[in-house]
Design an enzyme around this catalytic site. Structure first.
Site, short mmCIF file in Angstrom:
data_model
loop_
_atom_site.label_atom_id
_atom_site.label_comp_id
_atom_site.label_asym_id
_atom_site.label_seq_id
_atom_site.Cartn_x
_atom_site.Cartn_y
_atom_site.Cartn_z
N ASP A 15 0.72 -1.22 0.06
CA ASP A 15 0.03 0.23 0.04
C ASP A 15 0.88 1.07 -0.11
OD1 ASP A 15 -2.06 -1.73 0.08
OD2 ASP A 15 -2.68 -1.07 2.14
N ASP A 48 -15.06 -3.17 -1.18
CA ASP A 48 -14.74 -3.13 -0.10
C ASP A 48 -15.96 -2.94 0.95
OD1 ASP A 48 -12.20 -2.87 -0.82
OD2 ASP A 48 -12.28 -0.58 -1.43
#
Length: 240
Positions: A8, A129
């Site tokens: 990330d 998500d």
């Protein structure tokens, strides 16, 4: 089952968030490329990269770094975060990215997603998500009224072959994955589901293997030395 170590990116560094909260961020590495090479040297064949800056504001964020990783490793790289135009999709694919993940764009502009799937096929995946079962967008900042499981079925019906499903409540907490959600998603025939969020032990990997999950993303557990990547890859027998 395919294992995707995760990188990330925020401010050109390797970070992890807890429950998607930008204010609860830990920086782990200064060089994303060296981190990717380290994963490759451990035997990884796949890599999951998220541009957290772009996810938040839709900008270019860490695009150049992600393209550099694709060009300087032999990894199958999938990437997401702030990808909301065909121009950016094409830039990534032309740079050697194997799979581009649409998230916010998939929920906010479904016709665009369908067009991209028709044009680029399996190069397009969708990141779903979920928070309390509902789809979250804009870098997990906004929770919609769309049921995540219904949405995954809709994606399958419209030609999407791969979904990365993240339970936000589990992400970055090292508390175990939401195996119940992935059992439910396995009922959607013809959809490859990559599990993300909370994977923190070999037992989590075994549970996902037992339900024949297509793939698993491991992030914080690697950086916190809770999981040895090489051991996981040997356990799974990962192959392209």
């Amino acid at each position: 089952m395919k294992i995707f170590p995760a990188i990330d990116l925020r401010n050109h560094k390797v970070v992890r968030l807890t429950e998607g909260d930008y204010n609860r961020m830990t920086t782990y590495e200064d060089s994303p490329l060296e981190t990717a090479k380290k994963f490759e040297n451990a035997g990884a064949k796949y890599l999951h990269v998220v541009d957290l800056d772009a996810a938040k504001d839709g900008g270019d964020g860490n695009t150049d770094i992600i393209c550099e990783i694709a060009s300087q490793t032999n990894l199958f790289v999938e990437t997401g975060g702030g990808i909301r135009s065909e121009e950016k999709i094409k830039k990534y694919i032309d740079a050697g990215i194997s799979r581009v993940i649409l998230g916010t764009a998939a929920i906010n502009n479904f016709p665009f997603l369908c067009d991209m799937v028709k044009k680029y096929g399996e190069h397009i995946a969708v990141g779903v998500d979920a928070k309390n079962g509902m789809v979250a967008v804009n870098g997990w900042l906004d929770v919609t009224e769309t049921d995540s499981f219904d949405f995954c079925e809709k994606l399958r019906d419209n030609g999407v072959s791969t979904v990365i499903y993240t339970d936000i409540s589990k992400d970055g907490k090292l508390s175990g994955t939401n195996i119940g959600a992935y059992k439910r998603l396995k009922e959607i025939k013809g959809l490859n589901v990559i599990a993300s969020g909370g994977i923190s032990s070999i037992d989590d990997i075994k549970s996902l293997l037992d339900i024949d999950c297509y793939g698993a993303i491991i992030g914080k557990a690697i950086y916190e030395n809770r999981i040895d990547l090489k051991e996981v890859l040997n356990f799974v027998g990962d192959e392209l």
